[in-house]
Design a protein around this motif. Structure first.
Motif, short mmCIF file in Angstrom:
data_model
loop_
_atom_site.label_atom_id
_atom_site.label_comp_id
_atom_site.label_asym_id
_atom_site.label_seq_id
_atom_site.Cartn_x
_atom_site.Cartn_y
_atom_site.Cartn_z
N SER A 127 0.82 -1.21 0.00
CA SER A 127 0.00 0.00 0.00
C SER A 127 0.86 1.26 0.00
CB SER A 127 -0.95 0.01 1.20
OG SER A 127 -0.26 0.31 2.40
N ARG A 128 2.11 1.15 0.44
CA ARG A 128 3.04 2.29 0.44
C ARG A 128 3.90 2.33 -0.81
NH1 ARG A 128 4.74 4.59 5.74
NH2 ARG A 128 6.71 4.96 4.69
N GLY A 129 3.67 1.40 -1.73
CA GLY A 129 4.46 1.37 -2.96
C GLY A 129 5.84 0.78 -2.80
N VAL A 130 6.06 0.04 -1.73
CA VAL A 130 7.37 -0.59 -1.49
C VAL A 130 7.61 -1.65 -2.55
CG1 VAL A 130 8.62 -2.07 0.14
CG2 VAL A 130 7.38 -0.06 0.96
N LYS A 131 8.82 -1.69 -3.09
CA LYS A 131 9.17 -2.65 -4.14
C LYS A 131 9.83 -3.91 -3.59
CE LYS A 131 7.81 0.16 -7.34
NZ LYS A 131 6.41 0.10 -7.61
N THR A 132 10.55 -3.77 -2.45
CA THR A 132 11.28 -4.90 -1.89
C THR A 132 11.07 -4.95 -0.39
OG1 THR A 132 12.99 -4.62 -3.59
CG2 THR A 132 13.55 -6.00 -1.70
N LEU A 133 10.75 -6.13 0.10
CA LEU A 133 10.62 -6.37 1.53
C LEU A 133 11.66 -7.43 1.89
CD1 LEU A 133 8.97 -5.69 4.07
CD2 LEU A 133 7.40 -7.52 3.43
N LYS A 134 12.53 -7.12 2.84
CA LYS A 134 13.60 -8.04 3.23
C LYS A 134 13.38 -8.53 4.65
CE LYS A 134 17.11 -6.01 0.24
NZ LYS A 134 18.45 -5.40 0.17
N THR A 135 13.77 -9.76 4.89
CA THR A 135 13.68 -10.33 6.23
C THR A 135 14.86 -11.24 6.47
OG1 THR A 135 12.19 -11.39 7.81
CG2 THR A 135 12.25 -12.34 5.59
N TRP A 136 15.15 -11.50 7.73
CA TRP A 136 16.23 -12.39 8.14
C TRP A 136 15.68 -13.28 9.23
CZ3 TRP A 136 16.55 -7.32 7.04
CH2 TRP A 136 17.51 -6.89 6.13
N ASN A 137 16.20 -14.48 9.33
CA ASN A 137 15.91 -15.29 10.51
C ASN A 137 16.96 -16.38 10.67
OD1 ASN A 137 13.68 -16.43 8.38
ND2 ASN A 137 14.44 -18.09 9.64
N ALA A 138 17.00 -16.92 11.87
CA ALA A 138 17.99 -17.95 12.20
C ALA A 138 17.75 -19.19 11.34
CB ALA A 138 17.89 -18.32 13.67
#
Length: 112
Positions: free
Chosen positions: A73-84
């Protein structure tokens, strides 16, 4: 506290990008989004967690879906995440949501 400084005093803090799951008045899960200062078209998942007794009920998936919709909804192109790498449940959620694995970081420690 250090956690408060890392979250609330950070230039990455995005108040409207914090999502919580409630059971009555009890907080049972949360997922947070953080700003990328280097690239405004990116957001980072800062933390997603669910209380032990509530795990396996789809709460983390629902919170991550809310975060994804918010980012879109904010026009974000990339969402990144990290986890163990040993957190198989969260790895499965991230894979099911279409997150693509990237080259790994290796952490080293030397006990003195």
């Amino acid at each position: 506290s250090t956690y408060d400084n890392w979250v609330f005093d950070s230039p990455h803090y995005l108040p409207e990008g914090n999502f919580v799951a409630l059971d009555g008045d009890r907080y049972v899960g949360m997922s947070t989004l953080r700003l990328s200062l280097a690239d405004p078209s990116e957001l980072y998942v800062g933390f997603t967690g669910v209380r032990r007794g509530y795990r396996g009920k789809g709460i983390a998936m629902a919170l991550k879906l809310l975060a994804i919709e918010f980012a879109r909804s904010r026009g974000v192109k990339t969402l990144k995440t990290w986890n163990a790498s040993i957190n198989r449940p969260m790895l499965r959620i991230n894979e099911a949501l279409g997150f693509v694995k990237q080259p790994v970081w290796v952490a080293y420690m030397k006990a003195l």
